[in-house]
Design an enzyme around this catalytic site. Sequence first.
Site, PDB file in Angstrom:
ATOM      1  N   ASP A  19      38.939  36.595  35.155  1.00  0.00           N
ATOM      2  CA  ASP A  19      38.727  35.268  35.748  1.00  0.00           C
ATOM      3  C   ASP A  19      39.876  34.324  35.396  1.00  0.00           C
ATOM      4  O   ASP A  19      40.529  34.488  34.365  1.00  0.00           O
ATOM      5  CB  ASP A  19      37.381  34.709  35.244  1.00  0.00           C
ATOM      6  CG  ASP A  19      36.881  33.563  36.094  1.00  0.00           C
ATOM      7  OD1 ASP A  19      37.366  33.394  37.231  1.00  0.00           O
ATOM      8  OD2 ASP A  19      36.003  32.825  35.612  1.00  0.00           O
ATOM      9  N   GLY A  20      40.095  33.341  36.256  1.00  0.00           N
ATOM     10  CA  GLY A  20      41.052  32.272  35.955  1.00  0.00           C
ATOM     11  C   GLY A  20      42.329  32.290  36.783  1.00  0.00           C
ATOM     12  O   GLY A  20      43.258  31.528  36.502  1.00  0.00           O
ATOM     13  N   ASN A  21      42.368  33.126  37.801  1.00  0.00           N
ATOM     14  CA  ASN A  21      43.566  33.181  38.647  1.00  0.00           C
ATOM     15  C   ASN A  21      43.826  31.841  39.346  1.00  0.00           C
ATOM     16  O   ASN A  21      44.966  31.398  39.440  1.00  0.00           O
ATOM     17  CB  ASN A  21      43.420  34.269  39.727  1.00  0.00           C
ATOM     18  CG  ASN A  21      43.313  35.652  39.141  1.00  0.00           C
ATOM     19  OD1 ASN A  21      43.505  35.842  37.947  1.00  0.00           O
ATOM     20  ND2 ASN A  21      43.004  36.627  39.984  1.00  0.00           N
ATOM     21  N   TRP A  24      45.050  29.263  36.866  1.00  0.00           N
ATOM     22  CA  TRP A  24      46.444  29.575  36.511  1.00  0.00           C
ATOM     23  C   TRP A  24      47.388  29.053  37.601  1.00  0.00           C
ATOM     24  O   TRP A  24      48.411  28.425  37.306  1.00  0.00           O
ATOM     25  CB  TRP A  24      46.597  31.094  36.348  1.00  0.00           C
ATOM     26  CG  TRP A  24      47.960  31.527  35.909  1.00  0.00           C
ATOM     27  CD1 TRP A  24      48.395  31.722  34.621  1.00  0.00           C
ATOM     28  CD2 TRP A  24      49.084  31.834  36.758  1.00  0.00           C
ATOM     29  NE1 TRP A  24      49.711  32.127  34.613  1.00  0.00           N
ATOM     30  CE2 TRP A  24      50.157  32.196  35.921  1.00  0.00           C
ATOM     31  CE3 TRP A  24      49.288  31.830  38.138  1.00  0.00           C
ATOM     32  CZ2 TRP A  24      51.410  32.564  36.409  1.00  0.00           C
ATOM     33  CZ3 TRP A  24      50.542  32.186  38.639  1.00  0.00           C
ATOM     34  CH2 TRP A  24      51.589  32.550  37.776  1.00  0.00           C
ATOM     35  N   HIS A  36      46.255  35.133  42.241  1.00  0.00           N
ATOM     36  CA  HIS A  36      45.738  36.499  42.357  1.00  0.00           C
ATOM     37  C   HIS A  36      46.888  37.512  42.259  1.00  0.00           C
ATOM     38  O   HIS A  36      46.760  38.554  41.624  1.00  0.00           O
ATOM     39  CB  HIS A  36      44.988  36.679  43.678  1.00  0.00           C
ATOM     40  CG  HIS A  36      43.775  35.797  43.810  1.00  0.00           C
ATOM     41  ND1 HIS A  36      42.858  35.644  42.795  1.00  0.00           N
ATOM     42  CD2 HIS A  36      43.338  35.000  44.822  1.00  0.00           C
ATOM     43  CE1 HIS A  36      41.906  34.798  43.188  1.00  0.00           C
ATOM     44  NE2 HIS A  36      42.181  34.399  44.411  1.00  0.00           N
ATOM     45  N   GLU A  66      29.297  37.847  45.577  1.00  0.00           N
ATOM     46  CA  GLU A  66      29.258  36.398  45.803  1.00  0.00           C
ATOM     47  C   GLU A  66      30.626  35.841  46.206  1.00  0.00           C
ATOM     48  O   GLU A  66      30.731  34.721  46.698  1.00  0.00           O
ATOM     49  CB  GLU A  66      28.762  35.683  44.537  1.00  0.00           C
ATOM     50  CG  GLU A  66      27.283  35.887  44.233  1.00  0.00           C
ATOM     51  CD  GLU A  66      26.949  37.295  43.729  1.00  0.00           C
ATOM     52  OE1 GLU A  66      27.790  37.901  43.034  1.00  0.00           O
ATOM     53  OE2 GLU A  66      25.854  37.788  44.061  1.00  0.00           O
ATOM     54  N   TRP A  68      32.353  36.529  48.630  1.00  0.00           N
ATOM     55  CA  TRP A  68      32.463  36.310  50.086  1.00  0.00           C
ATOM     56  C   TRP A  68      32.273  34.850  50.435  1.00  0.00           C
ATOM     57  O   TRP A  68      32.593  34.422  51.538  1.00  0.00           O
ATOM     58  CB  TRP A  68      31.409  37.149  50.838  1.00  0.00           C
ATOM     59  CG  TRP A  68      31.597  38.623  50.709  1.00  0.00           C
ATOM     60  CD1 TRP A  68      30.860  39.484  49.954  1.00  0.00           C
ATOM     61  CD2 TRP A  68      32.578  39.444  51.388  1.00  0.00           C
ATOM     62  NE1 TRP A  68      31.313  40.776  50.096  1.00  0.00           N
ATOM     63  CE2 TRP A  68      32.371  40.780  50.978  1.00  0.00           C
ATOM     64  CE3 TRP A  68      33.613  39.164  52.290  1.00  0.00           C
ATOM     65  CZ2 TRP A  68      33.151  41.835  51.426  1.00  0.00           C
ATOM     66  CZ3 TRP A  68      34.393  40.210  52.733  1.00  0.00           C
ATOM     67  CH2 TRP A  68      34.161  41.538  52.305  1.00  0.00           C
ATOM     68  N   LEU A 130      41.900  58.536  30.950  1.00  0.00           N
ATOM     69  CA  LEU A 130      41.248  57.225  31.045  1.00  0.00           C
ATOM     70  C   LEU A 130      40.604  57.108  32.418  1.00  0.00           C
ATOM     71  O   LEU A 130      41.230  57.444  33.424  1.00  0.00           O
ATOM     72  CB  LEU A 130      42.296  56.106  30.881  1.00  0.00           C
ATOM     73  CG  LEU A 130      41.870  54.692  31.297  1.00  0.00           C
ATOM     74  CD1 LEU A 130      40.800  54.131  30.363  1.00  0.00           C
ATOM     75  CD2 LEU A 130      43.083  53.744  31.312  1.00  0.00           C
ATOM     76  N   ARG A 187      35.540  38.362  28.888  1.00  0.00           N
ATOM     77  CA  ARG A 187      35.714  37.468  30.032  1.00  0.00           C
ATOM     78  C   ARG A 187      36.884  36.546  29.723  1.00  0.00           C
ATOM     79  O   ARG A 187      36.926  35.923  28.660  1.00  0.00           O
ATOM     80  CB  ARG A 187      34.460  36.646  30.329  1.00  0.00           C
ATOM     81  CG  ARG A 187      34.674  35.755  31.564  1.00  0.00           C
ATOM     82  CD  ARG A 187      33.409  35.219  32.169  1.00  0.00           C
ATOM     83  NE  ARG A 187      33.733  34.518  33.419  1.00  0.00           N
ATOM     84  CZ  ARG A 187      32.910  34.427  34.457  1.00  0.00           C
ATOM     85  NH1 ARG A 187      31.727  34.976  34.404  1.00  0.00           N
ATOM     86  NH2 ARG A 187      33.271  33.784  35.547  1.00  0.00           N
ATOM     87  N   GLU A 206      28.966  43.927  23.068  1.00  0.00           N
ATOM     88  CA  GLU A 206      29.532  42.809  22.311  1.00  0.00           C
ATOM     89  C   GLU A 206      30.365  41.992  23.292  1.00  0.00           C
ATOM     90  O   GLU A 206      31.164  42.551  24.051  1.00  0.00           O
ATOM     91  CB  GLU A 206      30.417  43.328  21.163  1.00  0.00           C
ATOM     92  CG  GLU A 206      29.641  44.058  20.083  1.00  0.00           C
ATOM     93  CD  GLU A 206      28.628  43.168  19.358  1.00  0.00           C
ATOM     94  OE1 GLU A 206      28.877  41.953  19.247  1.00  0.00           O
ATOM     95  OE2 GLU A 206      27.574  43.699  18.917  1.00  0.00           O
TER      96      GLU A 206
HETATM   97  C1  IPE Z   1      33.516  36.598  38.593  1.00  0.00           C
HETATM   98  O1  IPE Z   1      34.350  35.492  38.676  1.00  0.00           O
HETATM   99  C2  IPE Z   1      33.902  37.599  39.626  1.00  0.00           C
HETATM  100  C3  IPE Z   1      35.164  38.298  39.396  1.00  0.00           C
HETATM  101  C4  IPE Z   1      35.934  38.149  38.360  1.00  0.00           C
HETATM  102  C5  IPE Z   1      35.545  39.257  40.416  1.00  0.00           C
HETATM  103  P1  IPE Z   1      33.957  34.220  39.551  1.00  0.00           P
HETATM  104  O2  IPE Z   1      35.067  33.237  39.397  1.00  0.00           O
HETATM  105  O3  IPE Z   1      33.627  34.635  40.926  1.00  0.00           O
HETATM  106  O4  IPE Z   1      32.628  33.729  38.818  1.00  0.00           O
HETATM  107  P2  IPE Z   1      31.926  32.299  38.815  1.00  0.00           P
HETATM  108  O5  IPE Z   1      31.824  31.866  40.252  1.00  0.00           O
HETATM  109  O6  IPE Z   1      32.814  31.378  38.054  1.00  0.00           O
HETATM  110  O7  IPE Z   1      30.625  32.525  38.156  1.00  0.00           O
HETATM  111  C1  IPE Z   2      39.292  35.549  39.432  1.00  0.00           C
HETATM  112  O1  IPE Z   2      39.945  34.325  39.505  1.00  0.00           O
HETATM  113  C2  IPE Z   2      39.553  36.390  40.653  1.00  0.00           C
HETATM  114  C3  IPE Z   2      38.360  36.638  41.467  1.00  0.00           C
HETATM  115  C4  IPE Z   2      37.180  36.157  41.233  1.00  0.00           C
HETATM  116  C5  IPE Z   2      38.534  37.472  42.638  1.00  0.00           C
HETATM  117  P1  IPE Z   2      39.305  33.065  40.231  1.00  0.00           P
HETATM  118  O2  IPE Z   2      39.825  33.022  41.635  1.00  0.00           O
HETATM  119  O3  IPE Z   2      37.850  33.053  40.093  1.00  0.00           O
HETATM  120  O4  IPE Z   2      39.965  31.901  39.392  1.00  0.00           O
HETATM  121  P2  IPE Z   2      39.302  30.527  38.982  1.00  0.00           P
HETATM  122  O5  IPE Z   2      38.001  30.816  38.342  1.00  0.00           O
HETATM  123  O6  IPE Z   2      39.151  29.745  40.240  1.00  0.00           O
HETATM  124  O7  IPE Z   2      40.288  29.912  38.042  1.00  0.00           O
HETATM  125 MG    MG Z   3      36.573  32.226  38.740  1.00  0.00          MG
END
Ligand code: IPE
Ligand code: IPE
Ligand code: MG
Length: 240
Positions: A19-21, A24, A36, A66, A68, A130, A187, A206
């Site tokens: 998460d966090g793309n 970033w 991404h 979700e 989508w 792996l 996460r 954990e």
């Molecule tokens: C979870 O991240 C899904 C993936 C990493 C593929 P999200 O960014 O979609 O989750 P929420 O919306 O913050 O819960």
């Molecule tokens: C995770 O990064 C990638 C996917 C869920 C596909 P996000 O796109 O959710 O990045 P944030 O949460 O908006 O920073």
């Molecule tokens: Mg996210």
Amino acid sequence: MEPQLDTQRLPRHIGIIMDGNGRWAAQHGKRRVQGHEAGAASVRAVIKACRELGIEGLSLYAFSTENWRRSKQEVNALFRLLSKYMRKEIEELAQNDVRVRFQGRLDGLPAQARKDVEYCLERTRGNKALSVNVALNYGGRQEIVDAARQIAREVKAGTLQPEEISEDVFARRLYLPEFGDLDLLIRTSGELRVSNFMLWQISYAEIVVTPVLWPDFRKEHLVEAILEFQSRKRRYGGRP
Ligand code: IPE
Ligand code: IPE
Ligand code: MG
């Protein structure tokens, strides 16, 4: 840092909510898609690191059921990137004895992504060092519902008796039962939730949440998370 790792007590199966793309990208004045794109380098680094450390299973959350809900533009870009990444990386993965699997409702993927998924499966089928499990169009509740449907079909067909349904019998109807429970769930980017990821398998995982955004995540962060894992006492409800 690595020498401190206890190689006798590595997590067997690691899951990562990548998460966090988007954050970033925002921090770097870029578009979400570029976030991404940058995240793909982290996937590469983490798979390589797991291979080097001798981890057996790695489950990566790439696209949730979700996701989508995002703009059509972002969704299309994500699948384009996924296809590009699969085609670009598969040879090297295949040669490094990495087996690539997928979990999720794969028939709901765009046609090109489905083809690339098939090719990756086929190309790495015999590999052993792996196993990487990519969650695509994946939801933990959907996985449980799909397992329940399978069990219902078997009961209806008379090949399974209701009293025979145990945790073990149930777990064997999940998407990729070979991977088993998660030992360590990571996460990135600080969010304290599981967002529908492997709900059955995280039962006694954990959990390590790091503030590092996914595109910045590298081997050193993985090692840090494993060190944290190794400092925990796993009790499974008992007394150590
Ligand atoms: C979870 O991240 C899904 C993936 C990493 C593929 P999200 O960014 O979609 O989750 P929420 O919306 O913050 O819960
Ligand atoms: C995770 O990064 C990638 C996917 C869920 C596909 P996000 O796109 O959710 O990045 P944030 O949460 O908006 O920073
Ligand atoms: Mg996210």
